[in-house]
Design an enzyme around this catalytic site. Structure first.
Site, PDB file in Angstrom:
ATOM      1  N   SER A  59      22.908  -5.813  -0.927  1.00 13.85           N
ATOM      2  CA  SER A  59      22.597  -4.616  -2.418  1.00 13.85           C
ATOM      3  C   SER A  59      22.024  -3.458  -1.325  1.00 13.85           C
ATOM      4  O   SER A  59      21.136  -3.707   0.233  1.00 13.85           O
ATOM      5  CB  SER A  59      21.293  -4.875  -2.842  1.00 13.85           C
ATOM      6  OG  SER A  59      20.676  -5.112  -3.037  1.00 13.85           O
ATOM      7  N   LYS A  60      21.063  -2.281  -2.107  1.00 11.84           N
ATOM      8  CA  LYS A  60      20.807  -1.395  -1.718  1.00 11.84           C
ATOM      9  C   LYS A  60      18.965  -1.670  -0.842  1.00 11.84           C
ATOM     10  O   LYS A  60      18.719  -1.579   0.164  1.00 11.84           O
ATOM     11  CB  LYS A  60      21.248   0.097  -1.994  1.00 11.84           C
ATOM     12  CG  LYS A  60      19.822   1.376  -1.334  1.00 11.84           C
ATOM     13  CD  LYS A  60      20.014   2.507  -2.793  1.00 11.84           C
ATOM     14  CE  LYS A  60      18.987   2.331  -3.501  1.00 11.84           C
ATOM     15  NZ  LYS A  60      17.913   2.691  -2.336  1.00 11.84           N
TER      16      LYS A  60
END
Ligand code: GLU
Length: 503
Positions: free
Chosen positions: A260-261
């Site tokens: 994920s970011k």
């Protein structure tokens, strides 16, 4: 007749473009190019609550940077325009109504408050087979009540009626046979109260309208596949259903779950293709491009996340990827993201690009540091000499700076320990005699013989020479540096450095 290959990348414009999204676009693109097909960009913006200003333009820019431009898109147009789902709104309702008329879908009048109350009552509440008959919808109400509610304009949605006890089967190009028991599939909303379709209805209607032949999309869409397949069937389009290919997830470096970011923020590497500024919060998220990645390296690295050509080969240009791409070689297993490996790809690509190609990328970075590049050929010679030492584009600034200006500092400590007046005299003498002619080997030969006739071991003078020219213990071959700097500059630098060392 050979099937026409038409594939689409169908992002929702909700923020920065995750590298997994770019990989999805890339695999669609490779497949299209390989088979002389068409690569379409369709913007899936029906969820207006998630719409983010600027996100579509950003997606276009990312695809352009990567060199994977669509053949049909909102910008380019094409035979199936518009390519933005919000602009196709009138196309969907009729299909939702057709499904209701044929008993494959139903109107649901439950208010958000009623549904919330049910969710509170029942853990893991699902609107579906087990619950639909205890809710307010056209399966329960009389036809008269339903037409009255519709006539009064009471807000309602249309939901698919997922059949009980059926098996939805399809053959996935990557996963092989996939089966879903319909008892675990809920009655997804197809048309929302605002008249907009949901993703589920829009994706099927548009894949049909745009004659999509193959769908390469992320594995996170696998649970939605049974709903889509039922819709293809219920709308009577089963014969033209695309072939499915659900791409493996890109995993965190430790393999524990989807990258994920936030993992990027936590571990210090980019996850988005390019810088993304959230228009509401104003926060900037760094992209691969701004970190100093070449698009060739970024694309190459992405292609190898979950795919290989069956050999150990890792370096491919986009053209070579098109040639080699075969969906049979996409793996089922998730691909761990490894930032060190990503940097390795970049280093390899930097080494393989010639100085002419690198110059326009490096020049602005140098200028941003106040280093003016007046002679292109000089810059190109510098780049050829230092590119081996650069992994990311910003590395060029540190590696190139001393070719354009005198060192701002000298590692005097590295020299001082064994320094004496004789060495000082030697360098003064060397500076006076350095012609700047010939090649590096000749310059080295001249240096060594002067050292020997002056009673030194050449080895003990090499490091001081390097420090005088570049300021520290770094850089490529010292005689390559000296020749590029030229006789006058070498003399200048030695003179200045001697003053500093002897001070
Ligand atoms: N709009 C979906 C997304 O944002 C597309 C999924 C699909 O390709 O079907 O990824």
């Amino acid at each position: 007749m050979e099937q026409k290959i038409r594939v689409r990348f169908a992002p929702s414009p909700t923020g920065g473009l995750h590298l997994g999204g770019v990989r999805t676009a890339l695999f669609n693109y490779l497949f299209a190019r390989k088979h002389n097909g068409t690569f379409i960009l369709r913007v899936e913006d029906t969820d207006q609550t998630r719409f983010v200003e600027g996100a579509e333009a950003y997606i276009n820019a990312c695809l352009r940077w990567c060199g994977i431009e669509p053949d049909e898109s909102p910008l380019k147009g094409g035979p199936h325009a518009p390519y933005r789902q919000s602009e196709r709104k009138p196309n969907y309702r009729a299909f939702a109504e057709q499904l209701v008329d044929e008993g494959y879908a139903y109107y649901a009048f439950d208010t958000p408050e009623e549904l919330d109350a049910r969710r509170k009552e029942t853990a893991n509440f699902q609107y579906g087979q087990a619950t639909r008959l205890s809710l307010r919808n056209s399966l329960v109400l009389t036809p008269h009540e339903v037409s009255q509610l519709l006539q009064d304009g009471v807000p309602h949605v249309v939901r698919i009626k997922v059949p009980e006890g059926e098996n939805v089967y399809f053959n996935d190009m990557i996963r092989g046979d996939v089966n879903f028991d319909t008892s675990i599939v809920d009655d997804k909303v197809l048309l929302k109260a605002d008249g907009m379709p949901t993703y589920h209805l829009a994706v099927v209607v548009d894949d049909k309208a745009m004659e999509i032949s193959h769908v390469f999309r992320g594995e996170e869409w696998l649970p939605s596949a049974p709903v889509h397949i039922l819709l293809w069937k219920y709308l009577g389009w089963e014969a033209s259903m695309p072939q499915w290919a659900h791409l493996p997830l890109i995993l965190k470096p430790d393999g524990n779950g989807k990258l994920s970011k936030r993992d990027g923020d936590r571990l210090g590497f980019p996850v988005y293709a390019m810088n993304w500024t959230d228009p509401k919060a104003g926060t900037l998220t760094e992209g691969f491009r701004e970190r100093g990645f070449l698009p060739e390296a970024f694309v190459n690295m992405l292609a190898m996340l979950g795919w290989n050509d069956g050999t150990d080969r890792e370096l491919f240009s986009l053209t070579e990827l098109i040639e080699a791409f075969d969906p049979d070689r996409i793996s089922k297993a998730g691909a761990k993201f490894d930032f060190e490996k990503a940097k390795w790809f970049n280093h390899e690509w930097i080494k393989s690009l010639d100085a002419k190609a690198l110059a326009p990328l490096v020049k602005p970075a140098l200028e941003a540091e106040g280093i003016m590049v007046n002679y292109e050929t000089y810059l190109e010679q510098v780049l050829t000499l230092i590119k081996e030492r650069c992994t990311l584009l910003p590395d060029f600034v540190a590696q190139a700076a001393y070719f354009f200006r005198q060192p701002q500092e000298y590692d005097v400590a590295a020299v001082k320990g064994k320094w004496n007046t004789d060495k000082s005299v030697f360098f003064k003498n060397y500076a006076d005699n350095f012609t700047g002619e010939g090649d590096a080997a000749a310059a080295e030969g001249a240096f060594k013989s002067l050292a020997e006739t002056s009673g030194f071991k050449p080895g003990e003078l090499m490091l001081p020479l390097r420090v005088m020219l570049v300021g520290g213990k770094f850089g490529p071959g010292v005689f390559d540096i000296a020749l590029l700097l030229g006789a006058d500059e070498v003399k200048n630098r030695i003179t200045t450095a001697l003053e500093v060392i002897n001070a």
